[in-house]
Design a protein around this motif. Structure first.
Motif, short mmCIF file in Angstrom:
data_model
loop_
_atom_site.label_atom_id
_atom_site.label_comp_id
_atom_site.label_asym_id
_atom_site.label_seq_id
_atom_site.Cartn_x
_atom_site.Cartn_y
_atom_site.Cartn_z
N VAL A 21 0.95 -1.17 0.08
CA VAL A 21 -0.06 0.06 -0.12
C VAL A 21 0.90 1.15 -0.01
O VAL A 21 0.48 2.36 -0.45
CB VAL A 21 -1.12 -0.14 1.24
CG1 VAL A 21 -1.90 1.29 1.42
CG2 VAL A 21 -1.83 -1.28 0.91
N GLU A 22 2.11 1.28 0.69
CA GLU A 22 3.01 2.25 0.49
C GLU A 22 3.51 2.42 -0.83
O GLU A 22 3.73 3.68 -1.24
CB GLU A 22 4.25 2.19 1.50
CG GLU A 22 3.44 2.34 2.95
CD GLU A 22 4.52 2.35 4.06
OE1 GLU A 22 5.81 1.82 3.96
OE2 GLU A 22 4.18 2.96 5.18
N PHE A 23 3.70 1.39 -1.46
CA PHE A 23 4.11 1.41 -2.78
C PHE A 23 3.14 2.15 -3.70
O PHE A 23 3.17 3.15 -4.59
CB PHE A 23 4.23 -0.18 -3.42
CG PHE A 23 4.33 -0.27 -4.95
CD1 PHE A 23 5.67 -0.05 -5.42
CD2 PHE A 23 3.25 -0.26 -5.82
CE1 PHE A 23 5.65 -0.48 -7.04
CE2 PHE A 23 3.48 -0.31 -7.09
CZ PHE A 23 4.75 -0.51 -7.64
N LEU A 28 0.79 7.20 -6.41
CA LEU A 28 -0.04 7.97 -6.67
C LEU A 28 0.67 9.41 -6.56
O LEU A 28 0.35 10.48 -7.33
CB LEU A 28 -1.08 7.92 -5.50
CG LEU A 28 -2.04 6.75 -5.47
CD1 LEU A 28 -2.89 6.79 -4.34
CD2 LEU A 28 -3.14 7.03 -6.90
N SER A 29 1.77 9.67 -5.65
CA SER A 29 2.33 10.75 -5.63
C SER A 29 3.12 11.28 -6.59
O SER A 29 3.23 12.29 -7.04
CB SER A 29 3.42 10.62 -4.19
OG SER A 29 4.14 11.77 -4.16
N GLU A 30 3.78 10.12 -7.30
CA GLU A 30 4.65 10.58 -8.59
C GLU A 30 3.67 10.93 -9.65
O GLU A 30 3.90 11.74 -10.49
CB GLU A 30 5.53 8.98 -9.04
CG GLU A 30 6.78 8.91 -8.35
CD GLU A 30 7.23 7.62 -8.54
OE1 GLU A 30 6.96 6.82 -9.42
OE2 GLU A 30 7.74 7.09 -7.45
N LYS A 31 2.58 10.16 -9.86
CA LYS A 31 1.56 10.54 -11.00
C LYS A 31 1.07 12.01 -10.73
O LYS A 31 0.35 12.45 -11.77
CB LYS A 31 0.85 9.47 -11.12
CG LYS A 31 1.25 8.15 -11.28
CD LYS A 31 2.00 7.93 -12.88
CE LYS A 31 2.46 6.78 -13.20
NZ LYS A 31 3.13 6.58 -14.31
N LEU A 36 -1.59 13.62 -4.40
CA LEU A 36 -2.21 12.48 -3.65
C LEU A 36 -0.99 11.49 -2.99
O LEU A 36 -0.01 11.39 -3.51
CB LEU A 36 -3.08 11.55 -4.54
CG LEU A 36 -4.31 12.23 -5.09
CD1 LEU A 36 -4.85 11.25 -5.76
CD2 LEU A 36 -5.28 12.62 -3.86
N GLY A 37 -1.17 11.21 -2.12
CA GLY A 37 -0.37 10.24 -1.37
C GLY A 37 -1.19 9.27 -0.32
O GLY A 37 -2.45 9.42 -0.07
N ILE A 38 -0.49 8.44 0.21
CA ILE A 38 -1.03 7.38 1.49
C ILE A 38 -0.26 7.35 2.63
O ILE A 38 1.02 6.92 2.46
CB ILE A 38 -1.15 5.92 0.80
CG1 ILE A 38 -2.08 5.97 -0.46
CG2 ILE A 38 -2.14 5.25 1.64
CD1 ILE A 38 -2.35 4.68 -1.03
N LYS A 39 -0.72 7.41 3.70
CA LYS A 39 -0.23 7.16 4.96
C LYS A 39 -0.55 6.03 5.72
O LYS A 39 -2.14 5.98 5.67
CB LYS A 39 -0.23 8.25 5.79
CG LYS A 39 0.47 8.01 7.45
CD LYS A 39 0.79 9.22 8.28
CE LYS A 39 1.28 8.81 9.67
NZ LYS A 39 2.25 7.64 9.70
N VAL A 40 0.06 5.05 5.84
CA VAL A 40 -0.71 3.64 6.40
C VAL A 40 -0.38 3.69 7.78
O VAL A 40 0.88 3.74 8.28
CB VAL A 40 0.26 2.52 5.59
CG1 VAL A 40 -0.72 1.33 6.30
CG2 VAL A 40 -0.04 2.46 4.15
N PHE A 41 -1.31 3.75 8.73
CA PHE A 41 -1.19 3.45 10.15
C PHE A 41 -1.29 1.70 10.17
O PHE A 41 -2.06 1.19 10.19
CB PHE A 41 -2.45 3.80 10.71
CG PHE A 41 -2.51 5.55 10.83
CD1 PHE A 41 -1.85 6.14 11.53
CD2 PHE A 41 -2.89 6.21 9.53
CE1 PHE A 41 -1.57 7.74 11.54
CE2 PHE A 41 -2.94 7.53 9.59
CZ PHE A 41 -2.24 8.22 10.61
#
Ligand code: GTR
Length: 304
Positions: A21-23, A28-31, A36-41
């Motif tokens: 999911v971090e991948f 998302l961040s690159e594109k 957009l990005g994701i922080k996984v808890f």
């Protein structure tokens, strides 16, 4: 919509599902040039899978990576993949989840406020306990065994003569250590990373389930995304699957190695008597034509 989306996972930060999911977040961040990005808890920080699924369906968490087991009580179409011995190998499981059958099962989550994005590996689950090696179902009689919050799991373990106790994953180590339960069942990586192997020294290779993992997104969050961003999220999820499988295969090998060097006694056994006793749960939990069709098409994808 812009910003950092949240994700929940019961596993520690270095576990393949979290890494996958971090991948996706990096993708998302690159594109989107960082829009957009994701922080996984990770590590179950946001709660048990049952609880976080509810929060996700209301939009309080954007992404959630869970096993199929906690989805069983939400959507009956998730039950076929949780049947004991329905998959005969990892290759079979991958073939099915990569087909339209996998897409159909994920799509069924839509009516519960969840967008099914992709399916990850979870390997095979084995029984382990603090008492003795299990060779036949008779060895299981009377053992208190932890299961995830799924009626199917409860029925399956009780059918073997053990006593199923549903407990959230995050509480299993402590329950084993305190003797509240005698054992549990899980895959090799979880057995190691959740440290269950430090207290449960007998692992018996039943490989009774190859139930996979699901990555879902909150429908409420999904609806805030533009059409292009939705496509991007779908693409990121798709790209994360091969990435996850690579990490997964390495992690399984590493976990087996850790166990080989530990004091855990691993034994093989004849799976047939276990499969025979568990078989009635198929008819008990597979009742609708839609579920039956998933089961039939899954079985048709077995090798040879
Ligand atoms: C693991 C799975 C987790 C969690 C856990 C459990 O294999 O990856 O998501 O469902 O099993 O048994 O609760």
């Amino acid at each position: 919509m812009s910003g950092i989306l949240t994700g929940a996972d019961a596993h520690p930060a270095d576990y393949p599902t979290v890494q996958a999911v971090e991948f996706m977040g990096r993708y998302l961040s690159e594109k989107t040039a960082g829009r957009l990005g994701i922080k996984v808890f990770a590590g179950g920080q946001l709660g048990s899978e049952t609880d976080t699924l509810e929060i996700t369906s209301f939009g309080g968490i954007d992404f959630n990576r869970v096993n199929f087991a906690p989805l069983n009580s939400i959507e009956p179409m998730t039950l076929p993949f949780s049947l004991p011995f329905i998959f005969d190998s990892v290759a079979h499981m991958r073939r099915v989840v990569d087909s339209e059958v996998g897409d159909e099962v994920l799509a069924a989550l839509d009516r519960h406020g969840l967008i099914g994005l992709c399916i990850y590996d979870s390997g095979a689950r084995n029984f382990y306990n603090t008492r003795r090696s299990i060779y036949t179902p008779a060895d299981m009689v009377g053992l208190k065994l932890r299961v995830p919050a799924s009626d199917l799991y409860v029925a399956m373990v009780n059918a073997l003569g053990a006593n199923a106790v549903p407990i959230p994953f995050g509480e299993v180590y402590q329950s084993l250590a305190q003797g509240v339960i005698d054992g549990a069942e899980n895959n090799w990586p979880s057995f190691v990373s959740a440290r269950h192997y430090e207290v449960a020294n007998y692992l018996s290779v039943t490989e009774h389930l190859l139930t996979p993992e699901a990555l879902v997104m909150s429908k409420a969050s999904w609806e805030k995304l533009s059409g292009d961003d939705r496509e991007l999220v779908r693409e990121a999820a798709k790209q994360s699957v091969p990435e996850m499988r690579k990490l997964w295969d390495a992690r399984v090998a590493e976990a087996k190695q850790t166990i080989a060097q530990s004091k855990v006694q691993v034994n093989q056994l004849d799976k047939e008597p276990f499969a025979a006793l568990m078989r009635p749960v198929w008819d008990q939990f597979i009742t609708t034509p839609e579920q039956k069709s998933v089961v039939e098409r899954t079985l048709a994808m077995k090798e040879g």
